[in-house]
Design an enzyme around this catalytic site. Structure first.
Site, PDB file in Angstrom:
ATOM      1  N   ASP A   1       0.846  -1.306   0.010  1.00 39.53           N
ATOM      2  CA  ASP A   1      -0.093   0.025  -0.065  1.00 39.53           C
ATOM      3  C   ASP A   1       0.781   1.270   0.097  1.00 39.53           C
ATOM      4  O   ASP A   1       2.251   1.085   0.092  1.00 39.53           O
ATOM      5  CB  ASP A   1      -1.066   0.004   1.203  1.00 39.53           C
ATOM      6  CG  ASP A   1      -2.026   0.945   0.803  1.00 39.53           C
ATOM      7  OD1 ASP A   1      -2.193   1.844   0.755  1.00 39.53           O
ATOM      8  OD2 ASP A   1      -3.299  -0.028   0.771  1.00 39.53           O
TER       9      ASP A   1
ATOM     10  N   VAL B   1      -6.218  -0.856  -6.076  1.00 40.06           N
ATOM     11  CA  VAL B   1      -6.107   0.572  -5.441  1.00 40.06           C
ATOM     12  C   VAL B   1      -7.227   1.235  -5.931  1.00 40.06           C
ATOM     13  O   VAL B   1      -8.294   0.631  -6.508  1.00 40.06           O
ATOM     14  CB  VAL B   1      -4.841   1.177  -5.986  1.00 40.06           C
ATOM     15  CG1 VAL B   1      -3.593   0.644  -5.738  1.00 40.06           C
ATOM     16  CG2 VAL B   1      -4.886   1.149  -7.605  1.00 40.06           C
TER      17      VAL B   1
ATOM     18  N   GLU C   1     -10.520   3.232  -7.293  1.00 45.16           N
ATOM     19  CA  GLU C   1     -10.996   3.102  -8.581  1.00 45.16           C
ATOM     20  C   GLU C   1     -10.847   4.494  -9.442  1.00 45.16           C
ATOM     21  O   GLU C   1     -11.678   5.042  -9.777  1.00 45.16           O
ATOM     22  CB  GLU C   1     -12.552   2.796  -8.572  1.00 45.16           C
ATOM     23  CG  GLU C   1     -13.338   2.485  -9.727  1.00 45.16           C
ATOM     24  CD  GLU C   1     -13.010   0.728 -10.173  1.00 45.16           C
ATOM     25  OE1 GLU C   1     -11.973   0.251  -9.905  1.00 45.16           O
ATOM     26  OE2 GLU C   1     -13.895   0.637 -10.912  1.00 45.16           O
TER      27      GLU C   1
ATOM     28  N   SER D   1     -14.034  -2.587 -10.684  1.00 41.74           N
ATOM     29  CA  SER D   1     -15.279  -3.020 -10.866  1.00 41.74           C
ATOM     30  C   SER D   1     -16.056  -2.357 -11.969  1.00 41.74           C
ATOM     31  O   SER D   1     -17.077  -2.833 -12.429  1.00 41.74           O
ATOM     32  CB  SER D   1     -16.149  -3.093  -9.479  1.00 41.74           C
ATOM     33  OG  SER D   1     -15.709  -1.869  -8.666  1.00 41.74           O
TER      34      SER D   1
ATOM     35  N   HIS E   1     -11.945 -10.054 -11.147  1.00 45.86           N
ATOM     36  CA  HIS E   1     -12.711  -9.270 -10.339  1.00 45.86           C
ATOM     37  C   HIS E   1     -13.529 -10.030  -9.179  1.00 45.86           C
ATOM     38  O   HIS E   1     -14.139 -10.936  -9.423  1.00 45.86           O
ATOM     39  CB  HIS E   1     -14.081  -8.729 -11.215  1.00 45.86           C
ATOM     40  CG  HIS E   1     -15.054  -7.944 -10.693  1.00 45.86           C
ATOM     41  ND1 HIS E   1     -16.269  -7.747 -11.006  1.00 45.86           N
ATOM     42  CD2 HIS E   1     -15.011  -6.969  -9.779  1.00 45.86           C
ATOM     43  CE1 HIS E   1     -16.771  -7.081 -10.154  1.00 45.86           C
ATOM     44  NE2 HIS E   1     -16.464  -6.492  -9.553  1.00 45.86           N
TER      45      HIS E   1
ATOM     46  N   ASN F   1     -22.230  -7.147 -12.507  1.00 47.80           N
ATOM     47  CA  ASN F   1     -22.556  -5.781 -12.202  1.00 47.80           C
ATOM     48  C   ASN F   1     -23.660  -5.340 -13.087  1.00 47.80           C
ATOM     49  O   ASN F   1     -24.527  -4.651 -12.804  1.00 47.80           O
ATOM     50  CB  ASN F   1     -21.571  -4.810 -12.045  1.00 47.80           C
ATOM     51  CG  ASN F   1     -20.859  -4.946 -10.671  1.00 47.80           C
ATOM     52  OD1 ASN F   1     -21.183  -5.570  -9.880  1.00 47.80           O
ATOM     53  ND2 ASN F   1     -19.564  -4.647 -10.637  1.00 47.80           N
TER      54      ASN F   1
HETATM   55  P1  NAD Z   1     -10.461   0.720  -0.779  1.00 50.33           P
HETATM   56  O1  NAD Z   1     -10.354   2.246  -0.824  1.00 50.33           O
HETATM   57  O2  NAD Z   1     -10.763  -0.090   0.680  1.00 50.33           O
HETATM   58  O3  NAD Z   1      -8.695   0.416  -0.837  1.00 50.33           O
HETATM   59  C1  NAD Z   1      -7.932   0.858  -1.708  1.00 50.33           C
HETATM   60  C2  NAD Z   1      -6.554   0.782  -1.221  1.00 50.33           C
HETATM   61  O4  NAD Z   1      -5.640   1.371  -2.052  1.00 50.33           O
HETATM   62  C3  NAD Z   1      -6.388   1.902   0.024  1.00 50.33           C
HETATM   63  O5  NAD Z   1      -5.771   1.028   0.868  1.00 50.33           O
HETATM   64  C4  NAD Z   1      -5.402   2.702  -0.598  1.00 50.33           C
HETATM   65  O6  NAD Z   1      -4.386   3.262   0.527  1.00 50.33           O
HETATM   66  C5  NAD Z   1      -4.480   1.992  -1.617  1.00 50.33           C
HETATM   67  N1  NAD Z   1      -4.176   2.530  -2.623  1.00 50.33           N
HETATM   68  C6  NAD Z   1      -4.431   3.727  -3.147  1.00 50.33           C
HETATM   69  N2  NAD Z   1      -3.220   4.315  -4.050  1.00 50.33           N
HETATM   70  C7  NAD Z   1      -2.224   3.541  -3.935  1.00 50.33           C
HETATM   71  C8  NAD Z   1      -1.093   3.447  -4.714  1.00 50.33           C
HETATM   72  N3  NAD Z   1      -0.927   4.375  -5.535  1.00 50.33           N
HETATM   73  N4  NAD Z   1      -0.281   2.422  -4.233  1.00 50.33           N
HETATM   74  C9  NAD Z   1      -0.669   1.708  -3.521  1.00 50.33           C
HETATM   75  N5  NAD Z   1      -1.847   1.614  -2.658  1.00 50.33           N
HETATM   76  C10 NAD Z   1      -2.645   2.372  -3.015  1.00 50.33           C
HETATM   77  O7  NAD Z   1     -10.962   0.180  -1.900  1.00 50.33           O
HETATM   78  P2  NAD Z   1     -11.493  -1.264  -2.144  1.00 50.33           P
HETATM   79  O8  NAD Z   1     -13.212  -1.098  -1.822  1.00 50.33           O
HETATM   80  O9  NAD Z   1     -10.706  -2.267  -1.817  1.00 50.33           O
HETATM   81  O10 NAD Z   1     -11.535  -1.254  -3.864  1.00 50.33           O
HETATM   82  C11 NAD Z   1     -10.421  -1.550  -4.556  1.00 50.33           C
HETATM   83  C12 NAD Z   1     -10.524  -1.857  -6.009  1.00 50.33           C
HETATM   84  O11 NAD Z   1     -11.246  -2.880  -5.949  1.00 50.33           O
HETATM   85  C13 NAD Z   1     -11.158  -0.638  -6.816  1.00 50.33           C
HETATM   86  O12 NAD Z   1     -10.948  -0.534  -7.853  1.00 50.33           O
HETATM   87  C14 NAD Z   1     -12.691  -1.272  -6.906  1.00 50.33           C
HETATM   88  O13 NAD Z   1     -13.380  -0.780  -7.770  1.00 50.33           O
HETATM   89  C15 NAD Z   1     -12.562  -2.432  -6.979  1.00 50.33           C
HETATM   90  N6  NAD Z   1     -13.675  -3.421  -6.275  1.00 50.33           N
HETATM   91  C16 NAD Z   1     -14.386  -3.037  -5.083  1.00 50.33           C
HETATM   92  C17 NAD Z   1     -15.352  -3.847  -4.754  1.00 50.33           C
HETATM   93  C18 NAD Z   1     -16.088  -3.398  -3.432  1.00 50.33           C
HETATM   94  O14 NAD Z   1     -17.134  -4.192  -3.346  1.00 50.33           O
HETATM   95  N7  NAD Z   1     -15.470  -2.511  -2.567  1.00 50.33           N
HETATM   96  C19 NAD Z   1     -15.719  -5.179  -5.258  1.00 50.33           C
HETATM   97  C20 NAD Z   1     -14.919  -5.491  -6.599  1.00 50.33           C
HETATM   98  C21 NAD Z   1     -13.939  -4.583  -6.958  1.00 50.33           C
END
Ligand code: NAD
Length: 733
Positions: free
Chosen positions: A357, A414, A416, A443, A464, A514
């Site tokens: 991270d 990371v 979206e 997503s 995904h 989705n």
């Molecule tokens: P989140 O905000 O909980 O986590 C994202 C993490 O990425 C954070 O810890 C942040 O510090 C880190 N980050 C950001 N920029 C970074 C960088 N440059 N280098 C390293 N770390 C970095 O988000 P999430 O819900 O875990 O979603 C992450 C991805 O998964 C997104 O693309 C989202 O669309 C996708 N996703 C989410 C879900 C959901 O239900 N939340 C489901 C499927 C896919």
């Protein structure tokens, strides 16, 4: 090649060993049954044989019946499928009853030979029904073993005497969780529940079973239900205590299944009716209800999707023919909700994980998520302290991209944001070797667009996951325009390693899951705006088998996420944006701070502890309830067709490449009415012609989103079904 072998030792104990060639787990086939039958006859007829031990040559006893066989039985019955199924089932009863009676005189109950089952490990389905027919069940001390009757999970119920024997052995109340929920236990738990008789050290298993066989007395061989004056534990339906159990069970089953799962109802009927008649008649009743279930399109569709096709996808039915691509070292970028979950399931599957991270604290928090899940597992006695230590030792939480050296797969999770994702892609590619595959967990962002940031687009793919990662079994693999076969094979092998179910789809807005679930939520919201009673919307959804109503679902996934997606979609689609009618409701909820469950306020109200209460009574003030309310089926058709038609369009457009993936993915990904076997199975059940007719009516009343896709019309004209047209090989379920 035989499934069973037969050997008699010097003391006169025949050991029948189940060891299906070429399989790691025994499964029962009709040929296997016939073989076993022959060996039992042989043992009973041979005066030199004093008794029998039935065991397995594998680590486990058996995984169950080969459900492909059950599916085929019906088809082979030709014009009389029900007769063929019933007779097939009665044949199984006859073999098991022969084991149970073991040659004894049915009047005097004398002269039988002891038959013990010795289970080295897992014993499921017929793998437990068979031991239940034996006179004593020995299980090896093996905490990994799972013992139980999980048939209900695929839409059937134990139909080889398991239902009747278990209820007579322990009573309806005690048997209920095992039969109705398919609850599995380890050997100790199975002994405590009274399912198995003895748990013994693994290396003494056969010796102890043989010892019992040699010492058994005639009385030890007579099952309680074959003795005079037998009374069912807990009472039969006309006994005061039994009456309470059966009344309660009926209500409980209905509240859990909403009446849409025929197997639960049939099981209960078999138990209730069977409890009032002698044992052999009860078996016949069980066989009739079992046949009834197998003849029901819901059960056959559930078997097809949740067992046959799910397993085929897990085994890589659609994997490019390339060498093994298992992941050895995984890099996860972004240790948020998704990244932490992905790291956890991967490390739990034995994969080395580097979890990165932007800040060390965030990376550590991600690892702590795994620790918390493992602690929960320890509390539930599903994880040992050693396992916890091993899993955590596999996760390196860091900010240092150099630690990615040697990774053969990266999963990026990371924010979206295409810019952030592009930066991360470049940094990762600078740190890993040239063969490493890069996957994004986006997503909403098209994979082909994100791949532009990569030097190696053929190694760039979408993997995904669904939230929460540790619980959700589906993984959607997205093939971008430039994605090569090796990336697909790698993603599939990874998903197999973490024991989830993959589907592979082509790149398009919202991919597959989705794309279908958003219209479901939106249809619910549209109805609220139209003045349909919100409670009618929610109940209609549940009564048609959706696990969550659309309003509850949007509360769970959060209303601000809905707003974000709506805004981004409108920006991308311009005038073609289809959901203008939904936005005022979503935006108004967001403006009032009613962001859903996480805000303790949404379409529902929540108490201080976050527990969901009723629907929010302020809804009516904003969207008054109309005087005339639609019929329940109209609401249900809207909610199901809006998803089903989107699935058909995904197929038509080539996003979905295989209807089996469409059905399995819909059930595992977003809980599309599992009783139906998935949207394509559901449409097949209705029939294309009737579906088109219903769509025409819905389109006239509610708009073009219900217009029947060209493919469906064509199928209606030709009298085709999805499974006959697209997957004839899995039509027979
Ligand atoms: P989140 O905000 O909980 O986590 C994202 C993490 O990425 C954070 O810890 C942040 O510090 C880190 N980050 C950001 N920029 C970074 C960088 N440059 N280098 C390293 N770390 C970095 O988000 P999430 O819900 O875990 O979603 C992450 C991805 O998964 C997104 O693309 C989202 O669309 C996708 N996703 C989410 C879900 C959901 O239900 N939340 C489901 C499927 C896919």
């Amino acid at each position: 090649m035989t499934d069973f072998t037969y050997a008699v030792d010097a003391e006169g104990v025949a050991t029948i060993t189940w060891d299906v060639p070429g399989k790691s787990m025994n499964v029962m086939s009709l040929a296997g049954f016939a073989e076993l039958d022959g060996m039992i006859d042989r043992a009973l007829a041979d005066a030199a044989v004093k008794g029998v031990v039935l065991t397995s040559g594998k680590t486990d006893f058996a995984g169950g019946m080969d459900l492909n066989v059950i599916a085929r039985m019906k088809e082979e019955g030709g014009a009389e499928p029900a007769k063929a199924v019933f007779e097939g089932v009665m044949m199984m009863h006859a073999v098991l009853r022969k084991i149970e009676r073991a040659g004894m005189d049915p009047k005097t109950l004398k002269g039988g030979k002891p038959i013990a089952a010795a289970l080295p490990g897992t014993a499921l389905g017929i793998g437990l029904e068979l031991p239940l027919a034996c006179h004593r069940i020995f299980a090896a001390e093996n905490p990994k073993a799972r013992i139980g009757l999980p048939e209900i999970m695929v839409g059937i119920f134990p139909g080889a005497g398991g239902t009747t024997r278990l209820v007579r052995k322990m009573g309806a109340m005690m048997a209920a969780p095992l039969l109705l929920e398919g609850k599995l236990s380890d050997p100790k738990g199975a002994k405590a529940a009274g399912v198995v008789d003895e748990v013994v050290p693994a290396d003494e298993l056969l010796a102890r079973a043989k010892e019992w066989v040699l010492a058994a007395k005639e009385a030890d061989l007579v099952k309680p239900w074959d003795q005079k004056g037998y009374k069912m534990p807990g009472g039969t339906p006309y006994h005061p205590a039994g009456f309470m159990t059966f009344v309660g069970a009926s209500a409980m089953v209905h509240s859990k299944t909403m009446g849409v799962y025929p197997a639960a109802k049939a099981l209960l009927s078999a138990v209730y009716e069977g409890a009032m008649v002698p044992f052999d008649t009860a078996l016949k009743i069980e066989a009739r209800w079992f046949t009834n279930v197998l003849m029901n399109p819901s059960s056959t569709a559930m078997i097809r999707s949740l067992f046959i096709n799910k397993e085929a996808l897990e085994k890589g039915a659609l994997r490019p023919a390339l060498p093994e691509q298992s992941v050895r070292k995984l890099g996860v970028i972004g240790a948020g909700m998704m990244g932490a979950g992905i790291a956890h399931v991967s490390a739990s599957a034995g994969i080395q994980v580097v979890l990165i991270d932007a800040a060390q604290e965030a990376a550590d928090r991600g690892k702590a998520h795994s620790e918390a899940l493992l602690d929960k597992g320890i509390q539930r006695r599903k994880v040992t302290a050693e396992k916890k230590a091993e899993v955590l030792a596999r996760i390196t939480a860091t900010t240092d991209y150099a630690a990615l050296a040697g990774c053969d797969l990266i999963v990026e999770a990371v924010f979206e944001d295409p810019k952030v994702k592009a930066e991360v892609t470049a940094r990762v590619e600078a740190a890993v070797g040239p063969d490493c595959i890069f996957a994004t967990n986006t997503s909403t962002l098209p994979i082909s667009g994100l791949a532009k940031a990569s030097q190696r687009p053929e190694q760039f793919i979408g993997i995904h996951f669904f939230s929460p990662v540790d619980k959700m079994m589906l993984v959607e693999i997205i093939r971008g325009k430039g994605t090569g076969d090796r990336a697909v094979a790698k993603a599939l092998d990874f998903v197999r390693q973490i024991r989830k179910t993959p589907i592979v789809v082509n790149d398009a807005r919202f991919f597959y899951a989705n794309r279908c679930i958003i219209p479901y939520i939106n249809e619910g919201i549209r109805m609220v705006a139209e003045g349909v009673e919100p409670v009618l919307v929610e109940n209609a959804a549940k009564l048609v088998g959706m696990p969550l109503g659309p309003l509850q679902l949007v509360d769970e996934t959060s209303i601000d996420l809905g707003v974000k997606i709506a805004k981004a979609t409108r920006a991308a689609m311009g005038d073609a944006y289809p959901d203008g009618a939904v936005d005022p409701v979503l935006f108004a909820m967001a403006d009032q701070g009613r962001l859903g469950k996480k805000a303790n306020a949404g379409f529902y109200t929540y108490d201080a502890a976050g527990k969901r209460q009723g629907l929010w009574d302020g809804l009516e003030g904003l969207w008054p309830v109309a005087d005339a309310q639609p019929e329940l089926t109209e609401v249900q058709h809207r909610l199901l067709f809006v998803q089903g038609l989107e699935a058909v369009r995904a197929l038509e457009e080539g996003v979905l490449m295989d209807i089996r993936e469409g059905d399995v993915g819909a059930i595992l990904g977003w809980g599309f009415a599992p009783w139906s076997g998935g949207p394509f199975s559901w449409l097949d059940m209705i029939g294309a012609a009737r579906a088109v007719e219903l769509c025409d009516g819905l389109a006239a009343r509610h708009g073009g989103r219900f217009a029947a896709p060209k493919l469906l019309r064509e199928m209606a004209d030709k009298g085709e079904s999805f499974y006959s047209r697209f997957a004839p090989q899995s039509r027979a379920a």
